[in-house]
Design a protein around this motif. Structure first.
Motif, PDB file in Angstrom:
ATOM      1  N   SER A  10       0.832  -1.198   0.000  1.00 55.67           N
ATOM      2  CA  SER A  10       0.000   0.000   0.000  1.00 55.67           C
ATOM      3  C   SER A  10       0.867   1.249   0.000  1.00 55.67           C
ATOM      4  N   LEU A  11       0.368   2.295  -0.649  1.00 53.59           N
ATOM      5  CA  LEU A  11       1.095   3.557  -0.702  1.00 53.59           C
ATOM      6  C   LEU A  11       1.213   4.128   0.701  1.00 53.59           C
ATOM      7  N   PRO A  12       2.402   4.548   1.100  1.00 53.85           N
ATOM      8  CA  PRO A  12       2.591   5.100   2.447  1.00 53.85           C
ATOM      9  C   PRO A  12       1.755   6.361   2.663  1.00 53.85           C
ATOM     10  N   GLU A  13       1.378   6.609   3.901  1.00 55.95           N
ATOM     11  CA  GLU A  13       0.681   7.848   4.223  1.00 55.95           C
ATOM     12  C   GLU A  13       1.702   8.973   4.215  1.00 55.95           C
ATOM     13  N   ILE A  14       1.355  10.044   3.519  1.00 57.52           N
ATOM     14  CA  ILE A  14       2.235  11.203   3.431  1.00 57.52           C
ATOM     15  C   ILE A  14       1.431  12.454   3.731  1.00 57.52           C
ATOM     16  N   ALA A  15       2.122  13.579   3.902  1.00 54.20           N
ATOM     17  CA  ALA A  15       1.464  14.861   4.149  1.00 54.20           C
ATOM     18  C   ALA A  15       1.889  15.837   3.058  1.00 54.20           C
ATOM     19  N   PRO A  16       1.284  15.735   1.869  1.00 48.14           N
ATOM     20  CA  PRO A  16       1.668  16.640   0.788  1.00 48.14           C
ATOM     21  C   PRO A  16       1.122  18.047   1.009  1.00 48.14           C
ATOM     22  N   HIS A  17       1.756  19.015   0.391  1.00 52.98           N
ATOM     23  CA  HIS A  17       1.260  20.387   0.420  1.00 52.98           C
ATOM     24  C   HIS A  17      -0.037  20.421  -0.392  1.00 52.98           C
ATOM     25  N   PRO A  18      -1.033  21.220   0.019  1.00 58.31           N
ATOM     26  CA  PRO A  18      -2.327  21.227  -0.691  1.00 58.31           C
ATOM     27  C   PRO A  18      -2.241  21.636  -2.157  1.00 58.31           C
ATOM     28  N   ILE A  19      -1.208  22.384  -2.552  1.00 55.57           N
ATOM     29  CA  ILE A  19      -1.118  22.800  -3.953  1.00 55.57           C
ATOM     30  C   ILE A  19      -0.005  22.060  -4.701  1.00 55.57           C
ATOM     31  N   THR A  20       0.424  20.928  -4.173  1.00 51.63           N
ATOM     32  CA  THR A  20       1.514  20.196  -4.812  1.00 51.63           C
ATOM     33  C   THR A  20       1.120  19.690  -6.191  1.00 51.63           C
ATOM     34  N   LYS A  21       2.118  19.602  -7.038  1.00 51.31           N
ATOM     35  CA  LYS A  21       2.002  18.893  -8.305  1.00 51.31           C
ATOM     36  C   LYS A  21       2.797  17.605  -8.093  1.00 51.31           C
ATOM     37  N   ILE A  22       2.494  16.574  -8.846  1.00 49.51           N
ATOM     38  CA  ILE A  22       3.281  15.351  -8.720  1.00 49.51           C
ATOM     39  C   ILE A  22       3.886  14.989 -10.065  1.00 49.51           C
ATOM     40  N   ALA A  23       4.917  14.205 -10.008  1.00 50.11           N
ATOM     41  CA  ALA A  23       5.556  13.661 -11.199  1.00 50.11           C
ATOM     42  C   ALA A  23       5.958  12.236 -10.870  1.00 50.11           C
ATOM     43  N   ALA A  24       6.014  11.397 -11.887  1.00 51.12           N
ATOM     44  CA  ALA A  24       6.396  10.006 -11.669  1.00 51.12           C
ATOM     45  C   ALA A  24       7.245   9.527 -12.835  1.00 51.12           C
ATOM     46  N   LEU A  25       8.055   8.518 -12.572  1.00 53.15           N
ATOM     47  CA  LEU A  25       8.834   7.882 -13.627  1.00 53.15           C
ATOM     48  C   LEU A  25       9.018   6.419 -13.290  1.00 53.15           C
ATOM     49  N   ARG A  26       9.355   5.653 -14.301  1.00 53.28           N
ATOM     50  CA  ARG A  26       9.691   4.237 -14.124  1.00 53.28           C
ATOM     51  C   ARG A  26      11.137   4.052 -14.544  1.00 53.28           C
ATOM     52  N   SER A  27      11.946   3.493 -13.657  1.00 54.83           N
ATOM     53  CA  SER A  27      13.373   3.312 -13.937  1.00 54.83           C
ATOM     54  C   SER A  27      13.602   2.084 -14.812  1.00 54.83           C
ATOM     55  N   ALA A  28      14.830   1.933 -15.279  1.00 53.24           N
ATOM     56  CA  ALA A  28      15.205   0.770 -16.087  1.00 53.24           C
ATOM     57  C   ALA A  28      15.019  -0.530 -15.304  1.00 53.24           C
ATOM     58  N   LYS A  29      15.111  -0.461 -13.968  1.00 53.06           N
ATOM     59  CA  LYS A  29      14.915  -1.639 -13.119  1.00 53.06           C
ATOM     60  C   LYS A  29      13.439  -1.895 -12.813  1.00 53.06           C
ATOM     61  N   GLY A  30      12.550  -1.023 -13.291  1.00 52.23           N
ATOM     62  CA  GLY A  30      11.125  -1.192 -13.033  1.00 52.23           C
ATOM     63  C   GLY A  30      10.635  -0.510 -11.769  1.00 52.23           C
ATOM     64  N   GLU A  31      11.506   0.219 -11.079  1.00 51.63           N
ATOM     65  CA  GLU A  31      11.082   0.961  -9.892  1.00 51.63           C
ATOM     66  C   GLU A  31      10.231   2.146 -10.340  1.00 51.63           C
ATOM     67  N   ILE A  32       9.226   2.484  -9.537  1.00 50.87           N
ATOM     68  CA  ILE A  32       8.405   3.651  -9.822  1.00 50.87           C
ATOM     69  C   ILE A  32       8.702   4.706  -8.774  1.00 50.87           C
ATOM     70  N   TYR A  33       9.079   5.888  -9.231  1.00 50.56           N
ATOM     71  CA  TYR A  33       9.369   7.030  -8.372  1.00 50.56           C
ATOM     72  C   TYR A  33       8.177   7.984  -8.444  1.00 50.56           C
ATOM     73  N   VAL A  34       7.678   8.441  -7.305  1.00 50.56           N
ATOM     74  CA  VAL A  34       6.611   9.436  -7.246  1.00 50.56           C
ATOM     75  C   VAL A  34       7.139  10.635  -6.462  1.00 50.56           C
ATOM     76  N   PHE A  35       7.216  11.786  -7.131  1.00 47.28           N
ATOM     77  CA  PHE A  35       7.720  13.021  -6.539  1.00 47.28           C
ATOM     78  C   PHE A  35       6.556  13.921  -6.160  1.00 47.28           C
ATOM     79  N   TYR A  36       6.665  14.624  -5.040  1.00 48.12           N
ATOM     80  CA  TYR A  36       5.628  15.563  -4.605  1.00 48.12           C
ATOM     81  C   TYR A  36       6.246  16.607  -3.692  1.00 48.12           C
ATOM     82  N   GLN A  37       5.515  17.708  -3.493  1.00 43.72           N
ATOM     83  CA  GLN A  37       5.964  18.761  -2.585  1.00 43.72           C
ATOM     84  C   GLN A  37       5.293  18.542  -1.233  1.00 43.72           C
ATOM     85  N   ALA A  38       6.100  18.505  -0.178  1.00 44.82           N
ATOM     86  CA  ALA A  38       5.616  18.250   1.184  1.00 44.82           C
ATOM     87  C   ALA A  38       5.087  19.545   1.812  1.00 44.82           C
ATOM     88  N   GLN A  39       4.517  19.425   3.013  1.00 44.29           N
ATOM     89  CA  GLN A  39       3.970  20.573   3.736  1.00 44.29           C
ATOM     90  C   GLN A  39       4.996  21.686   3.910  1.00 44.29           C
TER      91      GLN A  39
END
Length: 115
Positions: A10-39
């Motif tokens: 399950s996706l971990p509980e996080i505390a993102p900033h209310p106006i955050t944008k997110i970005a994601a990528l998949r690495s050559a190893k198949g890992e998925i990175y999810v970027f966001y702006q925190a509080q």
């Protein structure tokens, strides 16, 4: 539920900033990175590791003093097994950080002016 390596399906509980944008990528190893702006306006990343699940840590990518609040984020997997994140700086330039496979997040020396 966490396993002994601190990962979960399950996706971990996080505390993102209310106006955050997110970005994601998949690495050559198949890992998925999810970027966001925190509080605190820093940029953090969560990683999904194939066969293990989500790592339950929020890795700091950029400090709050480096990125504009609510800035758009764009992520790509690079040609040398690295992850790259582009963002808007507080000085209205496009900044870039990258992480070589297994390495630390590093700021690129190149900035693009938006003016």
């Amino acid at each position: 539920m966490l396993d002994k390596e601190g990962t979960s399906e399950s996706l971990p509980e996080i505390a993102p900033h209310p106006i955050t944008k997110i970005a994601a990528l998949r690495s050559a190893k198949g890992e998925i990175y999810v970027f966001y702006q925190a509080q605190d306006l820093s940029v953090r990343v969560l990683v999904l590791v194939p066969g293990k699940g989500w790592t339950h840590q929020e890795t700091l990518v950029l400090g709050s003093e480096e990125v504009l609040a609510g800035a758009a984020l764009a992520a790509v997997a690079g040609g040398w097994s690295e992850a790259r994140l582009f963002y808007i700086t507080r000085q209205s330039t496009i900044g870039e950080v990258y992480q070589p496979e297994g390495g630390r997040w590093t700021r690129s020396k190149y900035l693009i002016s938006l003016a």
